[in-house]
Design an enzyme around this catalytic site. Structure first.
Site, PDB file in Angstrom:
ATOM      1  N   HIS A  34      -7.857   1.615   5.491  1.00  0.00           N
ATOM      2  CA  HIS A  34      -6.566   1.287   4.908  1.00  0.00           C
ATOM      3  C   HIS A  34      -6.013   2.155   3.905  1.00  0.00           C
ATOM      4  O   HIS A  34      -4.768   1.970   3.614  1.00  0.00           O
ATOM      5  CB  HIS A  34      -6.621  -0.280   4.601  1.00  0.00           C
ATOM      6  CG  HIS A  34      -6.902  -1.198   5.552  1.00  0.00           C
ATOM      7  ND1 HIS A  34      -5.888  -1.997   6.059  1.00  0.00           N
ATOM      8  CD2 HIS A  34      -7.803  -1.489   6.297  1.00  0.00           C
ATOM      9  CE1 HIS A  34      -6.260  -2.801   7.099  1.00  0.00           C
ATOM     10  NE2 HIS A  34      -7.561  -2.671   7.378  1.00  0.00           N
TER      11      HIS A  34
ATOM     12  N   ASP B 261      -0.849   6.394  -1.145  1.00  0.00           N
ATOM     13  CA  ASP B 261      -0.836   4.880  -0.523  1.00  0.00           C
ATOM     14  C   ASP B 261      -1.104   5.304   0.772  1.00  0.00           C
ATOM     15  O   ASP B 261      -0.654   6.263   1.178  1.00  0.00           O
ATOM     16  CB  ASP B 261       0.520   4.322  -1.156  1.00  0.00           C
ATOM     17  CG  ASP B 261       0.104   2.582  -1.217  1.00  0.00           C
ATOM     18  OD1 ASP B 261      -0.980   2.167  -0.797  1.00  0.00           O
ATOM     19  OD2 ASP B 261       0.882   2.066  -1.957  1.00  0.00           O
TER      20      ASP B 261
HETATM   21  C1  GDG Z   1      -3.988  -1.500   1.112  1.00  0.00           C
HETATM   22  C2  GDG Z   1      -3.517   0.088   0.841  1.00  0.00           C
HETATM   23  C3  GDG Z   1      -2.090  -0.241   2.795  1.00  0.00           C
HETATM   24  C4  GDG Z   1       2.226  -7.903  -3.903  1.00  0.00           C
HETATM   25  N1  GDG Z   1       2.350  -8.591  -5.030  1.00  0.00           N
HETATM   26  C5  GDG Z   1       2.015 -10.177  -4.498  1.00  0.00           C
HETATM   27  C6  GDG Z   1       2.021  -9.848  -3.286  1.00  0.00           C
HETATM   28  N2  GDG Z   1       1.771  -8.817  -2.921  1.00  0.00           N
HETATM   29  C7  GDG Z   1       1.555  -8.374  -1.346  1.00  0.00           C
HETATM   30  C8  GDG Z   1       2.830  -7.508  -0.906  1.00  0.00           C
HETATM   31  C9  GDG Z   1       2.272  -6.635   0.174  1.00  0.00           C
HETATM   32  C10 GDG Z   1       0.712  -6.525  -0.290  1.00  0.00           C
HETATM   33  O1  GDG Z   1       0.628  -7.243  -1.410  1.00  0.00           O
HETATM   34  C11 GDG Z   1       0.461  -5.219  -0.872  1.00  0.00           C
HETATM   35  O2  GDG Z   1       0.111  -4.344   0.085  1.00  0.00           O
HETATM   36  P1  GDG Z   1       0.339  -2.667  -0.071  1.00  0.00           P
HETATM   37  O3  GDG Z   1       0.354  -2.008   1.135  1.00  0.00           O
HETATM   38  O4  GDG Z   1       1.626  -2.409  -0.905  1.00  0.00           O
HETATM   39  O5  GDG Z   1      -0.902  -2.219  -0.953  1.00  0.00           O
HETATM   40  P2  GDG Z   1      -2.274  -2.440  -1.296  1.00  0.00           P
HETATM   41  O6  GDG Z   1      -2.658  -4.005  -1.801  1.00  0.00           O
HETATM   42  O7  GDG Z   1      -2.966  -1.233  -2.155  1.00  0.00           O
HETATM   43  O8  GDG Z   1      -3.016  -2.324   0.417  1.00  0.00           O
HETATM   44  C12 GDG Z   1      -2.111   0.109   1.514  1.00  0.00           C
HETATM   45  C13 GDG Z   1      -2.588  -1.911   2.998  1.00  0.00           C
HETATM   46  O9  GDG Z   1      -3.870  -2.002   2.251  1.00  0.00           O
HETATM   47  C14 GDG Z   1      -2.583  -2.498   4.514  1.00  0.00           C
HETATM   48  O10 GDG Z   1      -3.294  -1.445   5.093  1.00  0.00           O
HETATM   49  O11 GDG Z   1      -0.748  -0.420   3.124  1.00  0.00           O
HETATM   50  O12 GDG Z   1      -1.986   1.626   1.422  1.00  0.00           O
HETATM   51  O13 GDG Z   1      -3.649   0.394  -0.362  1.00  0.00           O
HETATM   52  O14 GDG Z   1       2.211  -7.255   1.337  1.00  0.00           O
HETATM   53  O15 GDG Z   1       3.796  -8.238  -0.473  1.00  0.00           O
HETATM   54  N3  GDG Z   1       1.749 -11.097  -2.378  1.00  0.00           N
HETATM   55  C15 GDG Z   1       1.822 -12.223  -3.068  1.00  0.00           C
HETATM   56  N4  GDG Z   1       1.907 -12.180  -4.494  1.00  0.00           N
HETATM   57  C16 GDG Z   1       2.393 -11.209  -5.128  1.00  0.00           C
HETATM   58  O16 GDG Z   1       2.528 -11.266  -6.459  1.00  0.00           O
HETATM   59  N5  GDG Z   1       1.601 -13.344  -2.378  1.00  0.00           N
END
Ligand code: GDG
Length: 471
Positions: free
Chosen positions: A154, A362
């Site tokens: 991921h 990312d």
């Molecule tokens: C890893 C990889 C890859 C954020 N704040 C809150 C919250 N979030 C949710 C967002 C989004 C998720 O968390 C974050 O996803 P990301 O993709 O931006 O980043 P990582 O957590 O680092 O995830 C990344 C991912 O895995 C999937 O393969 O895309 O590159 O690093 O969905 O909305 N959700 C809630 N409250 C918050 O305050 N409920």
């Protein structure tokens, strides 16, 4: 249909974890195939657990283990989050290299592999997730599992020169070669791993696009992860979303909203983003009092020292920017270090004029896709996106920026705020189409199709038979 066995650090054994996104996509695949999900309970114990915990829900089996405090410190906090996470995000300067961390990491991978082997059948498809389990296929083979095993990373796979900084890079590469399919988030990452396996390990690309290395054949391919756009759009129109948007709207008082949402992590480029906000108000004083930046940054991994340092840095930076630019009736930058529900976030995305997604690195970045999905087609906001997020390959219609270039980010904020409606609509539509076409179901099935094909590949079976004979 072959049974799917998923292995991931955290699972959706607790129904509250099946609220959306990846957990739901995996859950659906496991339910359809009567599958098994293996991982950590989330609990810590003092003594090594004697046995795994088995349960069943809606036809899906769970096999979970507690971690000892020592395993948690060395495997999870240590090798996974203080070694692999920084190195794979190009932050060798923040990495801790400790061979005891690696020993614990290898031991936990083997312990969980043994749990899987006790349940696996020859026809099962094993799908391993993420950087906690780079060694899993090798451990499973040692435990006697012979069927197809796939891995999805991921996070980014770094350039070979960076990966080689890991003292155990050769060991990890050999273990990776035991996978049949390795999925990465982007073409960029696929090229990085392919270069490493061919240029450093002497692997050879075969005519059908696989890599033969260390006596194994692997398919290395990009499967950009998606979201469920219909479910997210529904979330953005839910009562909870509307209420959150109304509350923030009261604070905004008609000002334009520039929004960032990120786990508080040093890969997300938050200090650079805050600096860019200050530079934007410096360069464009006519926007003072007219625009408000809100950054949601729920703390994560707060046990890791580097994350505590980041928290302090952000507190200071936000304080300084607000002291410099605020007025009696206006705060330029609001920084909320707390989580909000998925529906609330969706409501906030919906009313934002600009989405700031500027990680330094990312794997994909799902916030970028969620922001676009939540926008109103008749009056969409503008996405400002780091060129170093995997999502940039898929969303070239966003305003792409170098997240280290604060001046360029400040100008992009300005460009986004003055962008005419027809250009906003054109850019939004192009992004939305890609997000629709490569949603979470597409991603899951593209990966599983390639894993299913392995079972039918005679060359692979032959190689494995030779390897088994050689002992
Ligand atoms: C890893 C990889 C890859 C954020 N704040 C809150 C919250 N979030 C949710 C967002 C989004 C998720 O968390 C974050 O996803 P990301 O993709 O931006 O980043 P990582 O957590 O680092 O995830 C990344 C991912 O895995 C999937 O393969 O895309 O590159 O690093 O969905 O909305 N959700 C809630 N409250 C918050 O305050 N409920």
């Amino acid at each position: 249909m072959p049974r799917v066995i998923a292995i991931s650090n955290r699972t959706a054994a607790d129904p509250s974890a099946r609220a959306g996104g990846l957990a739901v996509a995996l859950w659906d695949a496991l339910r359809a195939s009567g599958g098994l999900w293996v991982g950590w309970t989330g609990n810590l114990v003092d003594e090594p657990p004697r046995s795994a915990q088995w349960s069943q829900d809606e036809g899906v089996e769970f096999l979970l283990t507690d971690l000892t405090r020592a395993e948690y410190d060395a495997y999870y906090i240590g090798y996974a989050n203080r070694t692999i996470w920084p190195v794979f995000h190009y932050r060798i300067d923040l990495a801790h290299f400790d061979s005891a961390y690696f020993d614990a990491y290898a031991a936990v991978n083997q312990r969980i592999a043994n749990m899987v082997a006790s349940k696996a059948q020859p026809d099962d498809l094993v799908w391993v997730h993420d950087y906690h389990f780079l060694l899993m296929a090798d451990c499973l083979r040692r435990a006697g599992v012979g069927g197809p095993i796939g891995f999805f990373l991921h996070i980014p796979f770094p350039a070979p020169e960076i990966f080689q900084a890991l003292p155990q890079h050769d060991w990890i590469a050999r273990a990776l070669s035991a996978y049949d399919v390795i999925g990465l988030q982007s073409e960029h990452d696929r090229v990085n791993l392919t270069r490493y396996l061919t240029e450093v390990c002497g692997g050879v690309e075969t005519a059908d696009g696989r890599i033969e290395v260390f006596g194994n054949l692997i398919r290395v391919k990009a499967y950009p992860i998606g979201i469920d756009p219909a479910a997210f759009e529904e979330a953005a129109n839910s009562p909870e979303a509307t209420e959150a948007a109304t509350r923030l709207g009261r604070f905004l008082g008609g000002r334009d909203l520039v929004l960032g949402v990120d786990r508080m992590d040093y890969t997300k480029g938050l200090p650079e983003r805050f600096a860019a906000v200050g530079q934007f108000f410096d360069a464009h004083p006519e926007f003072a009092g007219k625009v408000s930046v809100t950054q949601i940054a729920p703390p994560s991994r707060s046990k890791v020292e580097e994350y505590q340092d980041l928290r302090q840095q952000l507190d200071e930076l936000a304080g300084r920017i607000n002291a410099d630019y605020s007025d009696l009736d206006w705060i330029p930058l609001r920084y909320l270090a707390r989580p909000y529900s998925r529906d609330e976030l969706a409501g906030l995305y919906r009313i934002a004029r600009v989405g700031l997604v500027t990680p330094l690195r990312d794997g994909m970045n799902l916030v970028a896709k969620e922001f676009v999905t939540a926008q109103r087609p008749e009056d969409p906001g503008v996405l400002i996106l780091s060129e170093f997020a995997g999502a940039a390959e898929q969303l070239p219609s966003a305003l792409l920026v170098n997240p280290h270039d604060t001046q360029q980010m400040a100008e992009a904020i300005h460009q986004a705020l003055i962008m005419p409606l027809d250009e906003r609509q054109k850019r939004w539509k192009a992004a939305r189409e890609v997000i629709e076409a490569t949603d979470l179901t597409w991603w899951r099935e593209a990966f599983l199709d390639d894993l299913r094909a392995v079972a039918k590949t005679p060359a692979k079976a032959a190689l494995r038979a030779v390897a088994a004979k050689a002992g």
